[in-house]
Design a protein around this motif. Structure first.
Motif, short mmCIF file in Angstrom:
data_model
loop_
_atom_site.label_atom_id
_atom_site.label_comp_id
_atom_site.label_asym_id
_atom_site.label_seq_id
_atom_site.Cartn_x
_atom_site.Cartn_y
_atom_site.Cartn_z
N UNK A 109 1.03 -1.13 0.13
CA UNK A 109 0.06 0.13 -0.01
C UNK A 109 0.74 1.34 0.10
N UNK A 110 0.41 2.26 -0.65
CA UNK A 110 1.16 3.68 -0.78
C UNK A 110 0.29 4.54 0.06
N UNK A 111 1.24 5.66 0.69
CA UNK A 111 0.20 6.55 1.54
C UNK A 111 -0.03 7.80 0.93
N UNK A 112 -1.19 8.17 1.21
CA UNK A 112 -1.67 9.59 0.81
C UNK A 112 -2.37 10.50 1.89
N UNK A 113 -2.27 10.02 3.18
CA UNK A 113 -2.85 10.70 4.24
C UNK A 113 -1.92 11.08 5.22
N UNK A 114 -0.70 10.63 5.20
CA UNK A 114 0.32 11.22 6.16
C UNK A 114 0.82 12.68 6.16
N UNK A 115 0.69 13.34 4.95
CA UNK A 115 1.18 14.70 4.97
C UNK A 115 2.64 14.63 4.71
N UNK A 116 3.04 15.90 4.65
CA UNK A 116 4.64 16.00 4.37
C UNK A 116 5.29 16.66 5.56
N UNK A 117 6.63 16.28 5.84
CA UNK A 117 7.05 17.11 7.23
C UNK A 117 7.59 18.44 6.69
N UNK A 165 0.09 3.31 8.92
CA UNK A 165 -1.17 2.33 9.22
C UNK A 165 -2.33 3.19 10.00
N UNK A 166 -3.52 3.20 9.65
CA UNK A 166 -4.51 3.61 10.44
C UNK A 166 -4.80 2.63 11.60
N UNK A 167 -4.52 3.34 12.97
CA UNK A 167 -4.65 2.17 14.15
C UNK A 167 -6.18 2.12 14.33
N UNK A 168 -6.20 1.05 15.22
CA UNK A 168 -7.76 0.70 15.81
C UNK A 168 -8.63 1.88 16.27
N UNK A 169 -7.79 2.81 17.11
CA UNK A 169 -8.44 3.99 17.35
C UNK A 169 -8.56 5.19 16.51
N UNK A 170 -8.21 4.85 15.18
CA UNK A 170 -8.47 5.97 14.11
C UNK A 170 -7.07 6.81 14.07
N UNK A 171 -6.12 6.68 14.90
CA UNK A 171 -5.02 7.64 14.76
C UNK A 171 -3.96 6.80 13.74
N UNK A 172 -3.15 7.84 13.21
CA UNK A 172 -2.26 7.35 12.22
C UNK A 172 -0.92 7.33 12.99
N UNK A 173 -0.30 6.07 12.41
CA UNK A 173 1.11 5.93 12.78
C UNK A 173 2.19 6.19 11.68
N UNK A 174 3.49 6.30 12.14
CA UNK A 174 4.54 6.34 11.11
C UNK A 174 5.64 5.47 11.69
#
Length: 226
Positions: A109-117, A165-174
């Protein structure tokens, strides 16, 4: 049309040869922490190679003739009803029209929700001592300026090879990446597009394995035999 990948593992590490259909239009290595931008003509295929493995490539896409038409993460995700970009995903503009299509993908999978630093987000997340760290936002601004783009033109981006990844509680991980040396993603341009890439400089989280490495961008023309 689907990209045909190299058939031997050793081929992935031979940077002098492109194992892609058609004539090579461009073969360029983006140094760690640097940016790249260029126009990809309709029908041409852009392949991004994760040379060292687990290296994030932040990406923005614009219509080459009208930069007000640009990649929309929101439109793309709504249309495909999936949180990630996968093989076959159509990258849509803010007007709902196709810009590029993923025609080959060696990462799940490729990400498009994590944004840019950015320098600002670095200081917020990791401390004020990181303010001097170069970031993707700066690469976007430097490359975009070559084409008349400015801060108002920076929108939600794609993070090739980054694992968010989108965690079970809806938060995003890096977290640690799912890529490896030589992994590839290939995009077919559905119109003439301007692609802006940042070889992510981030060293404060695992998105680059804490060690930025090169990316390789290859553009091929399937209509012309190599």
């Amino acid at each position: 049309m689907t990209v045909t990948w190299a058939t031997h593992e050793a081929d992935y590490f031979d940077r002098s040869t492109a194992y892609l259909p058609g004539a090579t239009v461009l073969d360029h290595e983006i140094a760690p922490r640097e940016g790249w931008s260029g126009v990809v003509r309709a029908g041409h295929v852009l392949t991004l190679v994760d040379v060292g493995g687990n290296q994030s490539g932040d990406c923005l896409i614009y219509d080459a003739a009208d930069h007000e038409v640009r990649y929309s993460a929101q439109a793309t995700l709504v249309a495909q009803r999936h949180a990630y970009l996968v093989d076959g995903s159509v990258l849509l503009s803010n007007e709902g029209d196709p810009l590029m299509t993923i025609v080959g993908n060696e990462v799940d999978r490729q990400d498009t929700i994590g944004g840019a630093c950015s320098k600002e987000s670095n200081t917020l997340r990791y401390g004020h001592h990181t303010l001097f760290h170069h970031a993707c936002r700066e690469n976007f601004l430097l490359e975009g300026a070559k084409h008349g783009l400015g801060p108002r033109d920076l929108v939600s981006n794609i993070n090739w090879f980054m694992n968010v990844p989108v965690e079970a509680d809806g938060t995003l991980g890096i977290v640690d990446g799912m890529s490896a040396p030589g992994k590839r993603v290939a995009l077919r341009a559905e119109r003439d597009v301007l692609v802006v890439l940042s070889n992510c400089p981030q060293v404060n989280n695992p998105c680059n394995d804490f060690n930025p490495t090169p990316l390789r961008v290859i553009v091929t023309d399937p209509a012309v035999e190599a």
